[in-house]
Design an enzyme around this catalytic site. Sequence first.
Site, PDB file in Angstrom:
ATOM      1  N   ASN A 704      34.072  31.668  43.025  1.00 24.90           N
ATOM      2  CA  ASN A 704      33.540  31.205  41.638  1.00 24.90           C
ATOM      3  C   ASN A 704      33.540  32.332  40.480  1.00 24.90           C
ATOM      4  O   ASN A 704      33.325  32.124  39.274  1.00 24.90           O
ATOM      5  CB  ASN A 704      31.920  30.943  41.918  1.00 24.90           C
ATOM      6  CG  ASN A 704      31.945  29.713  42.479  1.00 24.90           C
ATOM      7  OD1 ASN A 704      32.419  28.869  42.579  1.00 24.90           O
ATOM      8  ND2 ASN A 704      31.209  29.980  43.705  1.00 24.90           N
ATOM      9  N   TYR A 705      33.778  33.705  40.754  1.00 27.00           N
ATOM     10  CA  TYR A 705      33.460  34.458  39.594  1.00 27.00           C
ATOM     11  C   TYR A 705      34.920  35.413  39.481  1.00 27.00           C
ATOM     12  O   TYR A 705      34.930  35.942  38.343  1.00 27.00           O
ATOM     13  CB  TYR A 705      32.350  35.628  39.991  1.00 27.00           C
ATOM     14  CG  TYR A 705      30.906  35.072  39.897  1.00 27.00           C
ATOM     15  CD1 TYR A 705      30.579  34.754  38.523  1.00 27.00           C
ATOM     16  CD2 TYR A 705      30.492  34.437  41.088  1.00 27.00           C
ATOM     17  CE1 TYR A 705      29.278  33.885  38.269  1.00 27.00           C
ATOM     18  CE2 TYR A 705      29.181  33.823  40.827  1.00 27.00           C
ATOM     19  CZ  TYR A 705      28.811  33.381  39.453  1.00 27.00           C
ATOM     20  OH  TYR A 705      27.300  32.966  39.222  1.00 27.00           O
TER      21      TYR A 705
END
Length: 746
Positions: A704-705
Amino acid sequence: MVPSTMSSAQENRSFVAQETSDDFEDEKPIAASRLVRTQVLSIRGSHANSDDSKDDKPIATARQLVKPSQDSEDDDDDDDKPLSSRLLLTPKSKGEKRKRKRPLDHKADSSPKRPKVSHACSSTSTLKITEEKDDDEDDDLIPISQRIKEPTLLTEKKAMKVGSSSTRKPIKKGQNGLKLSSCPKSTNVLPSSNDGQKKWKTLVHNGVMFPPPYEPHGVKMMYEGKPVDLSPEQEEVATMYAVMKDTDYVQKKQTFRNNFWNDWRKLLGENHVIRRLDGCDFTPIYEWCMKEKENRKQMSREEKKAAGAEKKKQEEKYAWAFVDGEKEIVGRFRVEPPALFRGRGEHPKSGKVKRRILPSDVTINIGQDAPVPECPVPGERWKEARHDDTVTWLAFWTDPITPKKFKYVYLGESSSLKIESDQKKYENARMLKDYIGKIRADYSRDFTSKDCAKRQIAVATYLIDKLALRAGNEKGEEEADTVGCCTLKVEHVKAIAPNSLEFNFLGKDSIRYQNTVEVEVPVYKEIRQFQAGKRGGDDLFDKLDASRLNAHLKQQMPGLTAKVFRTYNASITLDDLLNKEIKDKADLTEKVAVYNHANKEVAIICNHQRTISKSHEEQMSKLMEKIGGLRDNLKELKTELKRAKRGKSQPLTDADGKKRKRNSTPAELEKKIAQKTADIENMEMGMRTKEDLKTVALGTSKLNYLDPRITVAWCKRNQVPIQKMFNTTQLRKFAWAMAADPDFRF
DNA sequence: AAACTCACTTAGCAAACCCCAG
DNA sequence: CTGGGGTTTGCTAAGTGAGTTT
């Protein structure tokens, strides 16, 4: 590798480690177990690891050393560096770094050279991988990177999307759809002709799948020593509880038991024999379920295969959707089965019965021209069918536990729609590089503003920037009591003279954030001031909430919100760490270790934790034992070597316990010793890593990052096969990033 | 401007799967 | 060929943040 400049970081770490949880006595079981975990996390490094220095530096703690005050004044140059490194710079390394400019920013990498292709065309090729399902096998051996011919569709779409965010007008039932149907079927239209809020032109899918109806097993539970008859409905819920027998929910959480009992009691009715939960013995049901499970496990290979195939076949119908004529994989297409609600942490609704979702609960979203999927349950019908092209969901229902919340069915992670927004997310975060200098200067200036609201914004932004805290939206009474930056309470932060802050609070998912950080003096002073005259449970930032903060951030940079800082910080940290010199002749394993180490640093910044696996200790001691054995072997080999050199005879079995016919030569022994030593080292390394990662979850940041292009580029530069870093799922989700230039910098 | 609604991303845990040492 | 350990996948809860309504 991280330079070993952290002797003082270690000091800090042990400092954190000493902190007890006395202030947080009221911990409830689950949260308490987390607390233990976090402590371990913070202490990590103070334990036995020998070469800690190169391996073990929780970033959050490392950041304590930071004197960010310099930032704002003198170093635009630094601004695109991750906090971790900016903050840790010794004068020397700082000088070095200044020389080492980033390679010319490959602005937005996204292939400016590439000729524009029509949307339909480019997405077809991007999707190649996702479609494999049907007819795979054939190109499985080709590295994914090669299978993707047209890596990105971002460039074309980006232009039109900029600044369009403000114009979203939800389309009301009845008034929509019409425009849609007037769209030509053809997908061969440049996206730029799109108005920017439409997510699709045509949408075809088969709706959602429902779990089979409950089949009563008839096993009788006991109440005060006697078997009880239950109706199927009562039994269904009893079974949900029974199977949770040895979870913490049932064992440690009173709320869970209470909520369950309250809901179940309603099902039992007024004058049922069962009057209290305490008198209930669910073990017969529990055992029956376990046996069933066992039976399923015992099925023969063929049976399992057949069952699996059958399941696949049933799912097949729901697994695909067509968006603008392109076949796309659907994400979760099953509606949630009835269950007991498992809220995380101290959730007031934990244990409530989540009732079965029926077709009449489900709203379908589908293209105007597409047939509304047939309702799979005979005699039932959908709640509604919509044709809303401004949203990406295929279906939703309201969550029975929290009727204000919706549960959606979306396309899968590798779908164009998802990929597109993922790309946008990273480009947006990259944009922050160009603004971060000014933003930091601004908030530093505002630390001393006369306007208290401004000071609060400044300090909050600082914390979000420096510690990667979440925004912290307001939460309702009916939820677990957790906080983010804007919702921090006075009691969550302890000011420690001269200028440190100790954070200790439960964040998302009731994961504890515990960290002590040295901050700029003005920040320290302001925090104390915000706390002055308040009680522990009062809001630290009383003049601030997430939306005000975001409104302010939006003025600083288009598209900027609190969460962008997390993406930015995570990605730029990885980029930075991976671009530190790597040992010339590092072998593949070492390279992978470098990456994983960087990944871990990011996970620590973001506070991505996991519970220690139940068997962790056991596994560790097993490993210890093994290593012990190897050590003994090694010792024997060494004595043998001595003997051999002196020409004496050796025992009849060698160090590995094998019988042998003749004595080994010294040379052979040397070789064996070298091998054994390497084995031991490897195992020890493995053990250290395992211990090290026992509370750290790497997956969340990876998924996600971290801009996948950083990873891809690094792999290319270091001749590491991308498969070492991304598994198949990840490769599918990140297919768009495979063409990243080796020089790509975040 | 607070409260509410809606859509979408992020999160950890557990079941399923898979692989390999014994 | 089996069991256990790592890895992957599935699941669904819990966030963020926008936009709307009151």
